[in-house]
Design an enzyme around this catalytic site. Structure first.
Site, PDB file in Angstrom:
ATOM      1  N   TYR A 160      36.516  51.666  31.432  1.00  0.00           N
ATOM      2  CA  TYR A 160      37.916  51.264  31.454  1.00  0.00           C
ATOM      3  C   TYR A 160      38.224  50.649  32.809  1.00  0.00           C
ATOM      4  CZ  TYR A 160      43.044  51.539  31.424  1.00  0.00           C
ATOM      5  OH  TYR A 160      44.390  51.247  31.494  1.00  0.00           O
ATOM      6  N   ASP A 200      33.879  49.061  39.935  1.00  0.00           N
ATOM      7  CA  ASP A 200      35.260  49.531  39.804  1.00  0.00           C
ATOM      8  C   ASP A 200      35.267  51.022  40.146  1.00  0.00           C
ATOM      9  OD1 ASP A 200      37.793  50.286  39.166  1.00  0.00           O
ATOM     10  OD2 ASP A 200      37.723  49.628  37.067  1.00  0.00           O
ATOM     11  N   LYS A 244      43.947  55.201  42.508  1.00  0.00           N
ATOM     12  CA  LYS A 244      44.063  56.667  42.411  1.00  0.00           C
ATOM     13  C   LYS A 244      44.102  57.388  43.765  1.00  0.00           C
ATOM     14  CE  LYS A 244      42.974  56.795  37.591  1.00  0.00           C
ATOM     15  NZ  LYS A 244      42.142  55.832  36.906  1.00  0.00           N
TER      16      LYS A 244
HETATM   17  C1  PLP Z   1      42.572  54.451  36.302  1.00  0.00           C
HETATM   18  C2  PLP Z   1      41.613  53.325  36.321  1.00  0.00           C
HETATM   19  C3  PLP Z   1      42.015  51.978  36.341  1.00  0.00           C
HETATM   20  C4  PLP Z   1      43.464  51.588  36.210  1.00  0.00           C
HETATM   21  O1  PLP Z   1      44.234  52.024  37.270  1.00  0.00           O
HETATM   22  P1  PLP Z   1      45.838  52.093  37.105  1.00  0.00           P
HETATM   23  O2  PLP Z   1      46.318  52.544  38.434  1.00  0.00           O
HETATM   24  O3  PLP Z   1      46.084  53.073  35.993  1.00  0.00           O
HETATM   25  O4  PLP Z   1      46.302  50.729  36.757  1.00  0.00           O
HETATM   26  C5  PLP Z   1      41.062  50.994  36.470  1.00  0.00           C
HETATM   27  N1  PLP Z   1      39.765  51.304  36.558  1.00  0.00           N
HETATM   28  C6  PLP Z   1      39.327  52.568  36.555  1.00  0.00           C
HETATM   29  C7  PLP Z   1      37.873  52.848  36.697  1.00  0.00           C
HETATM   30  C8  PLP Z   1      40.230  53.620  36.420  1.00  0.00           C
HETATM   31  O5  PLP Z   1      39.789  54.882  36.377  1.00  0.00           O
END
Ligand code: PLP
Length: 427
Positions: free
Chosen positions: A144, A239, A267
């Site tokens: 994701y 990511d 995060k």
């Molecule tokens: C949570 C997450 C996102 C999205 O971040 P948001 O702050 O919710 O937009 C993107 N990539 C990864 C790996 C994530 O865990």
């Protein structure tokens, strides 16, 4: 245990928001029942509006690595906001957070702050395309990366195909620039590079995929990606929105000692406030506006209140043994639960302070296809039993759990006991 007030608030919320929520998983659809409305949090504990207390392993989906309402973070935020909450002009705090990150991270030389993980990834992809002058990106099924259009793509039917959109409202022409392949599958990646030679701007991966279960890839697969990307002049994008500052201060790149070309954070970086970032070498980052021609901006980017929360949180993550202690607690929790386990399909996977509950007879789960959707019926039963016994997890069997430095061994003993009760209900 009553959750009457939560239920009433949820009924009201349904009049205001689609599905009653401002982010879909919060609606409790995959576990059933009503979401709990949270009143407050302190350390490892949260309280809902009906006064029920829980040990929290959701930790706001990862950001709260120090637990809730950490005093140092609160004091920093308080002090900063008294001087104003936003200026739209540079502040010293941006330098301070950037220096804290960059001086402890050998994988990136410059970064840019944004306001969410989604924004970080979206901007990083644009940068990869701008730098390579190529359009296509390769992603993995089961990772994701937020909700940017070109990433809301699931795998098509073949091994290497353009994906299908996983959301209405995403034009097919966008999807056609995204190649989606299974995780932990070298052949699929090789085939994609043959089929789209000199067309792939970047390979994007969660180096430790933790948004669709915990799909541990191992170092070797990541090293393979590093090599094949270099050979093809394709950028490797880690990511690390979830793994950054979580698995080590330098995230999974640090843990495995693999250097990606671009890294995204989110995060934990914002200490509980909306912050994201993307970083790379000076050369790559020089493509970003106003130095270069890749446009990216934000009214609240580098927001001083959020920066001060990030500084206060990340400084504490640099303490000696911070990550070892978190890992030791996680091991204690998982070992304790597995000792009590009475249900043969129940498994726990973990890395650092991330754990995931699965119901499977497989020894390892490395790709999205390995997860049996029917196994979620077990999670539902366990989930509600855990709530009744004072343990809060993210409300879906596809979500991982997080430990914070605020979790005590007493919390863990209570949690182990609650799992023991819940697991008995599965037989
Ligand atoms: C949570 C997450 C996102 C999205 O971040 P948001 O702050 O919710 O937009 C993107 N990539 C990864 C790996 C994530 O865990």
């Amino acid at each position: 245990m009553t959750t009457k007030k939560s239920a009433e608030l949820f009924e009201k919320a349904k009049n205001y928001f689609p599905g009653g929520v401002n982010s879909p998983v919060r609606a409790f659809r995959s576990v059933g029942g009503n979401p709990l409305f949270i009143e407050k949090g302190k350390g490892s504990h949260i309280w809902d509006v009906d006064g029920n207390e829980y040990i929290d392993f959701c930790c706001s989906w990862g950001p709260l690595i120090l637990g809730h309402a950490n005093n140092t973070v609160l004091n920093a935020v308080d002090k900063t906001m008294r001087n104003g909450t936003s200026f739209g002009a540079p502040t010293r705090l941006e330098n301070e957070l950037a220096n804290l990150i960059l001086s402890n991270n050998k994988f990136i030389e410059k970064l840019r702050f944004v306001s969410s993980g989604t924004e970080a990834v979206m901007s990083a992809i644009r940068l990869a395309r701008g730098f390579t002058k190529r359009d296509k990106i390769l992603k993995f099924e089961g990772c994701y990366h937020g909700h940017a259009d070109s990433l809301l793509v699931k795998a098509g039917s073949g091994l290497v195909t353009f994906g299908n959109s996983s959301s209405d409202g995403v034009p097919a022409s966008f999807v056609n620039e995204t190649i989606s392949v299974p995780l932990h599958n070298k052949e699929a990646v090789k085939e994609a590079f043959l089929k789209f030679k000199n067309e792939i701007a970047c390979v994007i991966i969660e180096p430790v995929p933790a948004n669709n279960g915990l799909l541990l890839q191992g170092k070797e697969f990541l090293e393979f990606l590093r090599i094949i990307c270099t050979e093809n002049k394709t950028l490797l994008l880690f990511d690390e929105v979830i793994s950054g500052f979580r698995l080590s201060f330098c995230g999974a790149a640090g843990l495995f000692n693999i250097k990606p070309d671009i890294i995204t954070y989110g995060k934990i970086i914002g200490g509980g406030f909306p912050v994201g970032a993307y970083g790379a070498s000076k050369e790559i980052m020089s493509c970003v506006s106003p130095e270069g021609a890749v446009y990216q901006a934000g009214t609240l980017s580098g927001n001083p209140v959020a920066m001060s929360a990030g500084i206060a949180q990340l400084s504490q993550c640099l303490a000696n043994n911070f990550y070892n202690d978190l890992e030791a607690k996680t091991n204690y929790l998982v070992d304790g639960i597995m000792k009590l386990n009475s249900f043969k399909l129940f498994k726990m996977f973990k890395l650092g302070s991330i754990f995931w509950i699965a119901f499977t007879d497989k020894k390892t789960i490395t790709s999205a296809d390995d997860i049996d959707p029917n196994s979620m019926s077990y999670f539902k039963i366990l989930y509600h039993s855990l709530l009744e016994n004072g343990v809060y997890l993210g409300p879906s069997g596809y979500e991982v759990g997080f430990l914070s430095s605020a979790h005590s061994y007493e919390d863990l003993d209570k949690t182990i006991k609650a799992f023991g009760i819940g697991l008995k209900k599965l037989n």
